[in-house]
Design a protein around this motif. Sequence first.
Motif, PDB file in Angstrom:
ATOM      1  N   LYS A 222     -10.957   4.918   2.412  1.00 33.44           N
ATOM      2  CA  LYS A 222      -9.607   4.366   2.483  1.00 33.44           C
ATOM      3  C   LYS A 222      -9.192   4.285   3.956  1.00 33.44           C
ATOM      4  CE  LYS A 222      -8.119   6.353  -1.929  1.00 33.44           C
ATOM      5  NZ  LYS A 222      -7.170   7.291  -2.575  1.00 33.44           N
ATOM      6  N   PRO A 223      -8.315   3.358   4.303  1.00 34.97           N
ATOM      7  CA  PRO A 223      -7.877   3.237   5.694  1.00 34.97           C
ATOM      8  C   PRO A 223      -7.235   4.529   6.215  1.00 34.97           C
ATOM      9  CG  PRO A 223      -7.249   1.276   4.470  1.00 34.97           C
ATOM     10  CD  PRO A 223      -7.751   2.283   3.470  1.00 34.97           C
ATOM     11  N   ILE A 224      -7.622   4.891   7.439  1.00 30.55           N
ATOM     12  CA  ILE A 224      -7.082   6.060   8.133  1.00 30.55           C
ATOM     13  C   ILE A 224      -6.659   5.610   9.523  1.00 30.55           C
ATOM     14  CG2 ILE A 224      -7.575   8.352   9.097  1.00 30.55           C
ATOM     15  CD1 ILE A 224      -9.778   8.647   6.952  1.00 30.55           C
ATOM     16  N   ALA A 225      -5.443   5.984   9.919  1.00 34.39           N
ATOM     17  CA  ALA A 225      -4.966   5.724  11.279  1.00 34.39           C
ATOM     18  C   ALA A 225      -4.639   7.065  11.922  1.00 34.39           C
ATOM     19  CB  ALA A 225      -3.729   4.836  11.253  1.00 34.39           C
ATOM     20  N   ALA A 226      -5.126   7.274  13.130  1.00 37.39           N
ATOM     21  CA  ALA A 226      -4.803   8.488  13.883  1.00 37.39           C
ATOM     22  C   ALA A 226      -4.474   8.078  15.310  1.00 37.39           C
ATOM     23  CB  ALA A 226      -5.964   9.475  13.865  1.00 37.39           C
ATOM     24  N   VAL A 227      -3.454   8.711  15.860  1.00 37.74           N
ATOM     25  CA  VAL A 227      -3.047   8.408  17.226  1.00 37.74           C
ATOM     26  C   VAL A 227      -2.943   9.714  18.011  1.00 37.74           C
ATOM     27  CG1 VAL A 227      -0.561   8.420  16.684  1.00 37.74           C
ATOM     28  CG2 VAL A 227      -1.383   7.098  18.654  1.00 37.74           C
ATOM     29  N   CYS A 228      -3.332   9.650  19.281  1.00 39.09           N
ATOM     30  CA  CYS A 228      -3.179  10.771  20.200  1.00 39.09           C
ATOM     31  C   CYS A 228      -3.915  12.014  19.679  1.00 39.09           C
ATOM     32  CB  CYS A 228      -1.678  11.009  20.429  1.00 39.09           C
ATOM     33  SG  CYS A 228      -1.267  11.905  21.919  1.00 39.09           S
ATOM     34  N   HIS A 229      -3.193  13.127  19.533  1.00 42.91           N
ATOM     35  CA  HIS A 229      -3.793  14.360  19.052  1.00 42.91           C
ATOM     36  C   HIS A 229      -4.063  14.354  17.551  1.00 42.91           C
ATOM     37  CE1 HIS A 229      -2.470  15.700  23.005  1.00 42.91           C
ATOM     38  NE2 HIS A 229      -3.243  16.765  22.869  1.00 42.91           N
TER      39      HIS A 229
ATOM     40  N   SER B 290       0.831  -1.196   0.000  1.00 36.31           N
ATOM     41  CA  SER B 290       0.000   0.000   0.000  1.00 36.31           C
ATOM     42  C   SER B 290       0.866   1.247   0.000  1.00 36.31           C
ATOM     43  CB  SER B 290      -0.901   0.025   1.242  1.00 36.31           C
ATOM     44  OG  SER B 290      -1.839  -1.021   1.185  1.00 36.31           O
ATOM     45  N   ARG B 291       0.319   2.297  -0.564  1.00 33.92           N
ATOM     46  CA  ARG B 291       0.980   3.610  -0.532  1.00 33.92           C
ATOM     47  C   ARG B 291       0.320   4.411   0.586  1.00 33.92           C
ATOM     48  NH1 ARG B 291      -0.908   4.901  -6.241  1.00 33.92           N
ATOM     49  NH2 ARG B 291      -2.557   3.748  -5.249  1.00 33.92           N
ATOM     50  N   VAL B 292       1.092   4.690   1.636  1.00 33.08           N
ATOM     51  CA  VAL B 292       0.577   5.359   2.834  1.00 33.08           C
ATOM     52  C   VAL B 292       1.101   6.790   2.882  1.00 33.08           C
ATOM     53  CG1 VAL B 292       0.468   5.317   5.359  1.00 33.08           C
ATOM     54  CG2 VAL B 292       0.505   3.160   4.071  1.00 33.08           C
ATOM     55  N   LEU B 293       0.202   7.723   3.102  1.00 32.20           N
ATOM     56  CA  LEU B 293       0.559   9.129   3.275  1.00 32.20           C
ATOM     57  C   LEU B 293       0.522   9.467   4.754  1.00 32.20           C
ATOM     58  CD1 LEU B 293       1.111  11.984   2.091  1.00 32.20           C
ATOM     59  CD2 LEU B 293      -1.388  12.298   2.076  1.00 32.20           C
ATOM     60  N   ILE B 294       1.593  10.085   5.252  1.00 31.33           N
ATOM     61  CA  ILE B 294       1.620  10.605   6.617  1.00 31.33           C
ATOM     62  C   ILE B 294       1.708  12.120   6.520  1.00 31.33           C
ATOM     63  CG2 ILE B 294       2.871  10.748   8.804  1.00 31.33           C
ATOM     64  CD1 ILE B 294       3.920   7.935   8.332  1.00 31.33           C
ATOM     65  N   ILE B 295       0.778  12.808   7.186  1.00 30.37           N
ATOM     66  CA  ILE B 295       0.817  14.271   7.257  1.00 30.37           C
ATOM     67  C   ILE B 295       1.364  14.649   8.622  1.00 30.37           C
ATOM     68  CG2 ILE B 295      -0.491  16.424   7.152  1.00 30.37           C
ATOM     69  CD1 ILE B 295      -2.581  14.938   5.464  1.00 30.37           C
ATOM     70  N   ALA B 296       2.476  15.374   8.620  1.00 31.90           N
ATOM     71  CA  ALA B 296       3.151  15.749   9.863  1.00 31.90           C
ATOM     72  C   ALA B 296       3.470  17.239   9.838  1.00 31.90           C
ATOM     73  CB  ALA B 296       4.417  14.922  10.031  1.00 31.90           C
TER      74      ALA B 296
ATOM     75  N   GLY C 238      -4.639  12.960  -2.983  1.00 29.14           N
ATOM     76  CA  GLY C 238      -5.194  11.835  -2.230  1.00 29.14           C
ATOM     77  C   GLY C 238      -5.380  10.590  -3.064  1.00 29.14           C
ATOM     78  N   GLU C 239      -5.745  10.758  -4.327  1.00 27.68           N
ATOM     79  CA  GLU C 239      -5.991   9.587  -5.179  1.00 27.68           C
ATOM     80  C   GLU C 239      -4.721   8.786  -5.480  1.00 27.68           C
ATOM     81  OE1 GLU C 239      -6.106  13.396  -7.694  1.00 27.68           O
ATOM     82  OE2 GLU C 239      -7.155  12.692  -5.906  1.00 27.68           O
ATOM     83  N   ASP C 240      -3.558   9.355  -5.195  1.00 32.96           N
ATOM     84  CA  ASP C 240      -2.295   8.646  -5.405  1.00 32.96           C
ATOM     85  C   ASP C 240      -1.916   7.742  -4.228  1.00 32.96           C
ATOM     86  OD1 ASP C 240      -2.025   9.913  -7.851  1.00 32.96           O
ATOM     87  OD2 ASP C 240      -0.736  11.504  -7.054  1.00 32.96           O
ATOM     88  N   PHE C 241      -2.727   7.736  -3.174  1.00 38.39           N
ATOM     89  CA  PHE C 241      -2.410   6.972  -1.965  1.00 38.39           C
ATOM     90  C   PHE C 241      -3.559   6.049  -1.596  1.00 38.39           C
ATOM     91  CE2 PHE C 241       0.282  10.675  -1.876  1.00 38.39           C
ATOM     92  CZ  PHE C 241       1.500  10.154  -1.468  1.00 38.39           C
ATOM     93  N   ASP C 242      -3.197   4.973  -0.905  1.00 40.56           N
ATOM     94  CA  ASP C 242      -4.178   3.973  -0.474  1.00 40.56           C
ATOM     95  C   ASP C 242      -4.649   4.186   0.955  1.00 40.56           C
ATOM     96  OD1 ASP C 242      -3.850   2.427  -2.936  1.00 40.56           O
ATOM     97  OD2 ASP C 242      -1.871   1.921  -2.115  1.00 40.56           O
ATOM     98  N   ALA C 243      -3.884   4.964   1.745  1.00 43.30           N
ATOM     99  CA  ALA C 243      -4.204   5.106   3.158  1.00 43.30           C
ATOM    100  C   ALA C 243      -3.557   6.372   3.713  1.00 43.30           C
ATOM    101  CB  ALA C 243      -3.722   3.889   3.935  1.00 43.30           C
ATOM    102  N   LEU C 244      -4.045   6.789   4.869  1.00 43.59           N
ATOM    103  CA  LEU C 244      -3.581   8.004   5.539  1.00 43.59           C
ATOM    104  C   LEU C 244      -3.251   7.691   6.988  1.00 43.59           C
ATOM    105  CD1 LEU C 244      -3.300  11.173   5.577  1.00 43.59           C
ATOM    106  CD2 LEU C 244      -5.721  11.216   6.248  1.00 43.59           C
ATOM    107  N   LEU C 245      -2.148   8.260   7.483  1.00 44.57           N
ATOM    108  CA  LEU C 245      -1.780   8.121   8.890  1.00 44.57           C
ATOM    109  C   LEU C 245      -1.539   9.506   9.471  1.00 44.57           C
ATOM    110  CD1 LEU C 245       0.219   5.452  10.636  1.00 44.57           C
ATOM    111  CD2 LEU C 245       0.926   7.810  11.014  1.00 44.57           C
ATOM    112  N   LEU C 246      -2.128   9.746  10.638  1.00 43.28           N
ATOM    113  CA  LEU C 246      -2.047  11.046  11.305  1.00 43.28           C
ATOM    114  C   LEU C 246      -1.427  10.893  12.685  1.00 43.28           C
ATOM    115  CD1 LEU C 246      -5.663  12.175  10.375  1.00 43.28           C
ATOM    116  CD2 LEU C 246      -3.533  12.833   9.214  1.00 43.28           C
TER     117      LEU C 246
END
Length: 188
Positions: free
Chosen positions: A111-118, A2-8, A76-84
């Motif tokens: 699409k799958p989204i993962a978020a942790v804490c804030h 999968s292609r995962v995008l992380i926004i930091a 967004g369409e270039d990625f399969d998932a998002l992590l925050l």
Amino acid sequence: MSRVLIIAGDYVEDYELMVPFQALQMVGHQVSVVCPDKTSGSTIRTAIHDFEGEQTYSEKPGHNFILNADFAAVKGEDFDALLLPGGRAPEYLRLNAEVLALVKHFAATNKPIAAVCHGAQLLTAADVIRERRISAYPACAPEVTMAGGIYADIAVTDAVTDGNIVTAPAWPAHPAWLAQFNQLLNNA
């Protein structure tokens, strides 16, 4: 894979960026980390949040993290998932309309989204958690509730999946959180 995008952003929580970035690559995913107004090769500062017995976490300087993708080029369409990841970055990233548009894209396309804490602050600001069971750092519980989510008051080592969204209260939940997110990635 999968292609995962992380926004930091600056003062993202160190473990909540470094550990997922490395662990997801270790299991075969392609991971791109971006920050608004910064390009690939730029650095962001991280902060280490620790639980040492006080009423809230302590904060110490973390590592400098080198971004590997350009925010301006992300679609967004270039990625399969998002992590925050969490830390202080979501507090100001949620004011960025382009960041919120990306979060909304991943939610709208299921699409799958993962978020942790804030990191949940980006989910609440994007208005994508109505009637969803969402965990976050306990100080974010009022935001989750006001955004129409159902706050999951779980152990700091646990995570919860509701549909395409996996959330956890803080970095001690990495084993559970990343396992649940990886399961969504493998099933997508």
